[in-house]
Scaffold this motif. Structure first.
Motif, PDB file in Angstrom:
ATOM      1  N   PRO A  33       0.680 -21.924   6.475  1.00 12.72           N
ATOM      2  CA  PRO A  33       2.370 -21.699   5.529  1.00 12.72           C
ATOM      3  C   PRO A  33       1.095 -21.189   3.950  1.00 12.72           C
ATOM      4  O   PRO A  33       2.405 -21.071   3.143  1.00 12.72           O
ATOM      5  CB  PRO A  33       2.048 -23.892   5.164  1.00 12.72           C
ATOM      6  CG  PRO A  33       0.485 -23.988   5.395  1.00 12.72           C
ATOM      7  CD  PRO A  33      -0.070 -23.826   6.868  1.00 12.72           C
ATOM      8  N   VAL A  34       0.405 -20.724   4.124  1.00 14.02           N
ATOM      9  CA  VAL A  34      -0.099 -19.454   3.523  1.00 14.02           C
ATOM     10  C   VAL A  34       0.834 -18.280   3.338  1.00 14.02           C
ATOM     11  O   VAL A  34       1.505 -17.824   4.042  1.00 14.02           O
ATOM     12  CB  VAL A  34      -1.995 -19.176   3.601  1.00 14.02           C
ATOM     13  CG1 VAL A  34      -1.810 -17.817   2.414  1.00 14.02           C
ATOM     14  CG2 VAL A  34      -2.583 -19.514   3.846  1.00 14.02           C
ATOM     15  N   THR A  35       1.609 -18.223   2.307  1.00  7.54           N
ATOM     16  CA  THR A  35       2.134 -17.052   1.617  1.00  7.54           C
ATOM     17  C   THR A  35       1.900 -15.548   1.845  1.00  7.54           C
ATOM     18  O   THR A  35       0.706 -15.249   1.699  1.00  7.54           O
ATOM     19  CB  THR A  35       2.094 -17.465   0.675  1.00  7.54           C
ATOM     20  OG1 THR A  35       2.809 -18.144  -0.518  1.00  7.54           O
ATOM     21  CG2 THR A  35       4.020 -15.095  -0.105  1.00  7.54           C
ATOM     22  N   ARG A  36       2.669 -15.124   2.827  1.00  7.53           N
ATOM     23  CA  ARG A  36       2.243 -13.453   3.391  1.00  7.53           C
ATOM     24  C   ARG A  36       2.799 -12.110   2.335  1.00  7.53           C
ATOM     25  O   ARG A  36       3.633 -12.406   2.357  1.00  7.53           O
ATOM     26  CB  ARG A  36       2.580 -13.528   5.037  1.00  7.53           C
ATOM     27  CG  ARG A  36       2.388 -14.462   6.236  1.00  7.53           C
ATOM     28  CD  ARG A  36       2.778 -14.601   7.524  1.00  7.53           C
ATOM     29  NE  ARG A  36       1.964 -15.377   8.604  1.00  7.53           N
ATOM     30  CZ  ARG A  36       1.397 -16.890   8.250  1.00  7.53           C
ATOM     31  NH1 ARG A  36       2.256 -17.597   7.386  1.00  7.53           N
ATOM     32  NH2 ARG A  36       0.581 -17.137   9.074  1.00  7.53           N
ATOM     33  N   THR A  37       2.192 -11.505   2.709  1.00  7.06           N
ATOM     34  CA  THR A  37       2.678 -10.512   1.531  1.00  7.06           C
ATOM     35  C   THR A  37       2.413  -8.712   2.917  1.00  7.06           C
ATOM     36  O   THR A  37       1.665  -9.006   3.625  1.00  7.06           O
ATOM     37  CB  THR A  37       1.451 -10.244   0.164  1.00  7.06           C
ATOM     38  OG1 THR A  37       0.540  -9.783   0.544  1.00  7.06           O
ATOM     39  CG2 THR A  37       1.734 -11.171  -0.427  1.00  7.06           C
ATOM     40  N   VAL A  38       3.515  -8.042   2.159  1.00  8.63           N
ATOM     41  CA  VAL A  38       3.045  -6.855   3.140  1.00  8.63           C
ATOM     42  C   VAL A  38       2.623  -6.259   1.903  1.00  8.63           C
ATOM     43  O   VAL A  38       3.293  -6.028   0.766  1.00  8.63           O
ATOM     44  CB  VAL A  38       4.718  -6.206   2.687  1.00  8.63           C
ATOM     45  CG1 VAL A  38       5.199  -5.484   3.605  1.00  8.63           C
ATOM     46  CG2 VAL A  38       5.733  -8.045   4.307  1.00  8.63           C
ATOM     47  N   PRO A  39       1.652  -5.469   2.768  1.00  4.98           N
ATOM     48  CA  PRO A  39       1.085  -4.389   1.818  1.00  4.98           C
ATOM     49  C   PRO A  39       2.044  -3.195   1.243  1.00  4.98           C
ATOM     50  O   PRO A  39       2.764  -2.819   2.058  1.00  4.98           O
ATOM     51  CB  PRO A  39       0.351  -3.703   2.951  1.00  4.98           C
ATOM     52  CG  PRO A  39       0.352  -4.054   3.720  1.00  4.98           C
ATOM     53  CD  PRO A  39       1.557  -5.863   3.886  1.00  4.98           C
ATOM     54  N   SER A  40       1.733  -2.578  -0.215  1.00  5.93           N
ATOM     55  CA  SER A  40       2.417  -1.275  -0.704  1.00  5.93           C
ATOM     56  C   SER A  40       2.048  -0.419  -0.092  1.00  5.93           C
ATOM     57  O   SER A  40       1.269  -0.199   0.318  1.00  5.93           O
ATOM     58  CB  SER A  40       2.005  -1.524  -1.984  1.00  5.93           C
ATOM     59  OG  SER A  40       2.636  -0.677  -2.418  1.00  5.93           O
ATOM     60  N   ARG A  41       3.001   0.429   0.484  1.00  3.71           N
ATOM     61  CA  ARG A  41       2.854   1.494   1.147  1.00  3.71           C
ATOM     62  C   ARG A  41       3.192   2.841   0.228  1.00  3.71           C
ATOM     63  O   ARG A  41       2.176   3.500   0.508  1.00  3.71           O
ATOM     64  CB  ARG A  41       4.401   2.274   2.161  1.00  3.71           C
ATOM     65  CG  ARG A  41       5.132   1.101   2.675  1.00  3.71           C
ATOM     66  CD  ARG A  41       4.524   1.540   4.302  1.00  3.71           C
ATOM     67  NE  ARG A  41       4.407   2.631   4.453  1.00  3.71           N
ATOM     68  CZ  ARG A  41       3.457   2.641   5.509  1.00  3.71           C
ATOM     69  NH1 ARG A  41       2.962   1.502   6.430  1.00  3.71           N
ATOM     70  NH2 ARG A  41       3.851   4.021   6.333  1.00  3.71           N
ATOM     71  N   LYS A  42       2.611   2.776  -1.110  1.00  2.00           N
ATOM     72  CA  LYS A  42       2.127   3.687  -1.999  1.00  2.00           C
ATOM     73  C   LYS A  42       0.606   3.607  -2.337  1.00  2.00           C
ATOM     74  O   LYS A  42       0.318   4.102  -2.227  1.00  2.00           O
ATOM     75  CB  LYS A  42       2.816   3.109  -3.078  1.00  2.00           C
ATOM     76  CG  LYS A  42       4.335   3.877  -3.020  1.00  2.00           C
ATOM     77  CD  LYS A  42       4.715   3.233  -4.808  1.00  2.00           C
ATOM     78  CE  LYS A  42       6.269   3.996  -4.424  1.00  2.00           C
ATOM     79  NZ  LYS A  42       6.963   4.113  -6.063  1.00  2.00           N
ATOM     80  N   ALA A  43      -0.008   2.218  -2.065  1.00  2.00           N
ATOM     81  CA  ALA A  43      -1.131   2.015  -2.305  1.00  2.00           C
ATOM     82  C   ALA A  43      -1.962   2.717  -0.698  1.00  2.00           C
ATOM     83  O   ALA A  43      -1.496   2.769  -0.156  1.00  2.00           O
ATOM     84  CB  ALA A  43      -1.561   0.492  -2.319  1.00  2.00           C
ATOM     85  N   TYR A  44      -3.510   2.784  -1.476  1.00  2.00           N
ATOM     86  CA  TYR A  44      -4.055   3.621  -0.318  1.00  2.00           C
ATOM     87  C   TYR A  44      -4.289   3.032   0.673  1.00  2.00           C
ATOM     88  O   TYR A  44      -5.360   1.767   0.023  1.00  2.00           O
ATOM     89  CB  TYR A  44      -5.095   4.460  -1.268  1.00  2.00           C
ATOM     90  CG  TYR A  44      -6.684   5.251  -0.546  1.00  2.00           C
ATOM     91  CD1 TYR A  44      -5.994   6.024   0.033  1.00  2.00           C
ATOM     92  CD2 TYR A  44      -8.112   4.448   0.387  1.00  2.00           C
ATOM     93  CE1 TYR A  44      -6.613   7.211   1.133  1.00  2.00           C
ATOM     94  CE2 TYR A  44      -8.225   5.367   0.108  1.00  2.00           C
ATOM     95  CZ  TYR A  44      -8.241   6.648   1.334  1.00  2.00           C
ATOM     96  OH  TYR A  44      -9.091   6.984   2.289  1.00  2.00           O
TER      97      TYR A  44
END
Length: 62
Positions: free
Chosen positions: A31-42
């Motif tokens: 149940p931990v929230t999943r985040t989508v990594p930013s494409r702009k970040a290195y």
């Protein structure tokens, strides 16, 4: 005949049992929230993968 006792008047143990029954199951899902990594970040791994793909394409067309 069973009388309906209000939840607030029941013991803490019975209240916990009731709430646990209401919650249900996640069926193996975390149940931990999943985040989508930013494409702009290195991202070093993404950069290495892109370099490998470019070198493989270069070798195919050379």
């Amino acid at each position: 005949m069973m009388r309906m006792v209000p939840l607030k008047k029941q013991s803490k143990k019975k209240q916990r049992e009731y709430h646990a029954k209401q919650r249900g199951s996640w069926y193996g899902l975390n149940p931990v929230t999943r985040t989508v990594p930013s494409r702009k970040a290195y991202d070093r791994n993404r950069m290495k993968r892109a370099d490998r793909e470019m070198s493989a394409r270069y070798l195919l067309f050379a």
